[in-house]
Design a protein around this motif. Structure first.
Motif, mmCIF file in Angstrom:
data_model
loop_
_atom_site.group_PDB
_atom_site.id
_atom_site.type_symbol
_atom_site.label_atom_id
_atom_site.label_comp_id
_atom_site.label_asym_id
_atom_site.label_seq_id
_atom_site.Cartn_x
_atom_site.Cartn_y
_atom_site.Cartn_z
ATOM 1 N N SER A 10 0.836 -1.201 0.000
ATOM 2 C CA SER A 10 0.000 0.000 0.000
ATOM 3 C C SER A 10 0.867 1.245 0.000
ATOM 4 C CB SER A 10 -0.908 -0.012 1.230
ATOM 5 O OG SER A 10 -1.595 1.211 1.338
ATOM 6 N N ALA A 11 0.376 2.268 -0.656
ATOM 7 C CA ALA A 11 1.080 3.550 -0.649
ATOM 8 C C ALA A 11 0.769 4.354 0.599
ATOM 9 C CB ALA A 11 0.705 4.354 -1.890
ATOM 10 N N ASP A 12 -0.144 3.862 1.404
ATOM 11 C CA ASP A 12 -0.557 4.539 2.646
ATOM 12 C C ASP A 12 0.591 4.470 3.650
ATOM 13 O OD1 ASP A 12 -1.723 5.589 4.832
ATOM 14 O OD2 ASP A 12 -3.359 4.111 4.963
ATOM 15 N N GLU A 16 2.585 1.172 6.711
ATOM 16 C CA GLU A 16 3.942 0.673 6.470
ATOM 17 C C GLU A 16 4.094 -0.711 7.104
ATOM 18 O OE1 GLU A 16 6.569 1.692 4.854
ATOM 19 O OE2 GLU A 16 5.746 3.574 4.110
ATOM 20 N N PRO A 17 4.727 -1.645 6.432
ATOM 21 C CA PRO A 17 4.921 -2.978 7.004
ATOM 22 C C PRO A 17 5.775 -2.912 8.257
ATOM 23 C CG PRO A 17 6.270 -2.714 5.039
ATOM 24 C CD PRO A 17 5.365 -1.514 5.100
ATOM 25 N N SER A 18 5.442 -3.717 9.217
ATOM 26 C CA SER A 18 6.196 -3.744 10.471
ATOM 27 C C SER A 18 7.545 -4.409 10.236
ATOM 28 C CB SER A 18 5.417 -4.527 11.526
ATOM 29 O OG SER A 18 5.316 -5.891 11.144
ATOM 30 N N ALA A 19 8.452 -4.247 11.218
ATOM 31 C CA ALA A 19 9.774 -4.878 11.126
ATOM 32 C C ALA A 19 9.643 -6.388 11.066
ATOM 33 C CB ALA A 19 10.623 -4.457 12.320
ATOM 34 N N LEU A 20 8.658 -6.927 11.793
ATOM 35 C CA LEU A 20 8.440 -8.368 11.802
ATOM 36 C C LEU A 20 8.010 -8.860 10.421
ATOM 37 C CD1 LEU A 20 8.313 -10.981 13.404
ATOM 38 C CD2 LEU A 20 5.954 -10.421 14.033
ATOM 39 N N SER A 24 9.979 -11.382 7.971
ATOM 40 C CA SER A 24 9.341 -12.596 7.468
ATOM 41 C C SER A 24 9.528 -12.720 5.964
ATOM 42 C CB SER A 24 7.852 -12.597 7.801
ATOM 43 O OG SER A 24 7.642 -12.555 9.204
ATOM 44 N N LEU A 25 9.395 -11.575 5.263
ATOM 45 C CA LEU A 25 9.572 -11.576 3.816
ATOM 46 C C LEU A 25 11.007 -11.906 3.436
ATOM 47 C CD1 LEU A 25 7.411 -8.457 2.836
ATOM 48 C CD2 LEU A 25 6.851 -10.868 2.475
ATOM 49 N N GLU A 26 11.958 -11.416 4.223
ATOM 50 C CA GLU A 26 13.362 -11.726 3.949
ATOM 51 C C GLU A 26 13.615 -13.218 4.079
ATOM 52 O OE1 GLU A 26 15.571 -9.389 6.672
ATOM 53 O OE2 GLU A 26 15.409 -7.526 5.515
ATOM 54 N N GLY A 27 12.912 -13.825 5.015
ATOM 55 C CA GLY A 27 13.089 -15.265 5.207
ATOM 56 C C GLY A 27 12.580 -16.073 4.039
ATOM 57 N N ILE A 28 11.600 -15.533 3.327
ATOM 58 C CA ILE A 28 11.052 -16.243 2.166
ATOM 59 C C ILE A 28 12.073 -16.311 1.048
ATOM 60 C CG2 ILE A 28 9.278 -16.146 0.365
ATOM 61 C CD1 ILE A 28 7.394 -14.940 2.436
ATOM 62 N N GLY A 29 12.831 -15.257 0.886
ATOM 63 C CA GLY A 29 13.890 -15.274 -0.114
ATOM 64 C C GLY A 29 13.657 -14.305 -1.251
ATOM 65 N N ASN A 30 13.234 -14.818 -2.397
ATOM 66 C CA ASN A 30 13.153 -14.042 -3.633
ATOM 67 C C ASN A 30 11.819 -13.276 -3.690
ATOM 68 O OD1 ASN A 30 13.545 -13.003 -6.147
ATOM 69 N ND2 ASN A 30 13.518 -14.980 -7.214
ATOM 70 N N VAL A 31 11.772 -12.154 -2.988
ATOM 71 C CA VAL A 31 10.550 -11.355 -2.891
ATOM 72 C C VAL A 31 10.806 -9.960 -3.463
ATOM 73 C CG1 VAL A 31 8.798 -10.376 -1.371
ATOM 74 C CG2 VAL A 31 9.781 -12.626 -0.865
ATOM 75 N N THR A 32 9.890 -9.499 -4.314
ATOM 76 C CA THR A 32 9.957 -8.142 -4.849
ATOM 77 C C THR A 32 8.735 -7.373 -4.353
ATOM 78 O OG1 THR A 32 11.092 -8.891 -6.853
ATOM 79 C CG2 THR A 32 10.035 -6.722 -6.934
ATOM 80 N N LEU A 33 8.956 -6.218 -3.722
ATOM 81 C CA LEU A 33 7.865 -5.378 -3.228
ATOM 82 C C LEU A 33 7.612 -4.253 -4.218
ATOM 83 C CD1 LEU A 33 8.886 -5.093 0.552
ATOM 84 C CD2 LEU A 33 7.295 -6.705 -0.495
ATOM 85 N N LEU A 34 6.363 -4.121 -4.625
ATOM 86 C CA LEU A 34 5.969 -3.024 -5.504
ATOM 87 C C LEU A 34 4.879 -2.203 -4.805
ATOM 88 C CD1 LEU A 34 5.717 -4.737 -9.022
ATOM 89 C CD2 LEU A 34 7.566 -3.298 -8.133
ATOM 90 N N GLU A 35 5.133 -0.917 -4.750
ATOM 91 C CA GLU A 35 4.166 -0.040 -4.067
ATOM 92 C C GLU A 35 3.058 0.363 -5.035
ATOM 93 O OE1 GLU A 35 4.651 4.403 -2.827
ATOM 94 O OE2 GLU A 35 5.523 3.145 -1.241
ATOM 95 N N ARG A 36 1.838 0.226 -4.579
ATOM 96 C CA ARG A 36 0.684 0.675 -5.384
ATOM 97 C C ARG A 36 0.474 2.180 -5.204
ATOM 98 N NH1 ARG A 36 -4.096 -3.043 -3.372
ATOM 99 N NH2 ARG A 36 -3.137 -2.409 -1.409
ATOM 100 N N PRO A 37 -0.041 2.809 -6.225
ATOM 101 C CA PRO A 37 -0.367 2.262 -7.548
ATOM 102 C C PRO A 37 0.911 2.000 -8.335
ATOM 103 C CG PRO A 37 -0.725 4.610 -7.566
ATOM 104 C CD PRO A 37 -0.354 4.261 -6.144
ATOM 105 N N VAL A 38 0.918 0.933 -9.135
ATOM 106 C CA VAL A 38 2.090 0.573 -9.910
ATOM 107 C C VAL A 38 1.722 0.590 -11.384
ATOM 108 C CG1 VAL A 38 1.538 -1.892 -9.705
ATOM 109 C CG2 VAL A 38 3.866 -1.173 -10.259
#
Length: 208
Positions: A10-12, A16-20, A24-38
């Motif tokens: 979210s662009a809100d 904002e995503p929490s540190a946790l 968690s996303l880092e633990g998944i590995g190959n993750v790309t975050l795209l902020e909306r609107p994209v």
């Protein structure tokens, strides 16, 4: 496996995503975050990159599977060749011992000598030690003449300490000889010379 993931955020600023969550996303590995609107092109480009990465993973996987298959086949082939070569060597050694017995029975010094290395030796059950091919041939034929009888050597084990060295253990029998029937063990040491096996040493031991 490393599955590429695209996560739309979210662009809100209040969301904002929490540190946790980030951890968690880092633990998944190959993750790309795209902020909306994209933008659509950005999304498509990101997805295409993820798909290319995934295809590359499959290619690597297939390559590793194929390499393992080839290595396994090569190993099996090498074992088959080694087994065939060992069987051929064992047959040649058994033939060599038969030729030795036959040459002795015929009293043929040239044929006996051709089966031994130049520095061969033989220690017989009487304690006589025949050193060198000439002494060995002379003593062997003299013994056959003296005792007579029917000689047989039956190999029971053959082992190879190295590629060009073999140790063969045989039961040595003299039936109907001048001194009566005799039964002994005769270990042989064989070496390969110019692609042919030769006898390097014999030890006659009592009793069998």
């Amino acid at each position: 496996s490393d599955v590429p993931l695209v996560v739309l955020t979210s662009a809100d600023r209040t969301a904002e995503p929490s540190a946790l969550t980030v951890k968690s996303l880092e633990g998944i590995g190959n993750v790309t975050l795209l902020e909306r609107p994209v933008r659509i092109m950005t999304l498509f480009s990101t997805i295409r990159s993820g798909l290319r990465a995934r295809r590359r993973q499959y290619e690597v996987r297939d390559y590793l599977v194929e390499r393992a298959r080839i290595e396994r086949q090569l190993h099996e082939r090498a074992q088959e060749m080694e087994t065939a070569s060992r069987a051929k060597d064992e047959a040649a050694i058994r033939t060599l011992v038969k030729e030795y017995v036959g040459a002795r029975e015929r009293g043929d010094p040239a044929a006996v000598g051709a089966l031994f290395t130049s520095d061969a030796d033989q220690l017989v059950s009487s304690g006589e030690w025949r050193r060198g091919r000439d002494a060995l041939v002379k003593g062997t034929l003299a013994s056959s003449q003296r005792t007579g009888g029917n000689r047989t050597i039956t190999l029971e084990t053959i082992r190879f300490p190295s590629k060009d060295v073999a140790i063969a253990d045989g039961r040595y029998e003299i039936i109907g000889g001048a001194g009566g029937d005799r039964r002994m063990w005769s270990p042989f040491v064989m070496t390969r010379e110019a692609e042919a096996w030769r006898i390097a040493a014999i030890r006659n031991m009592l009793p069998a």
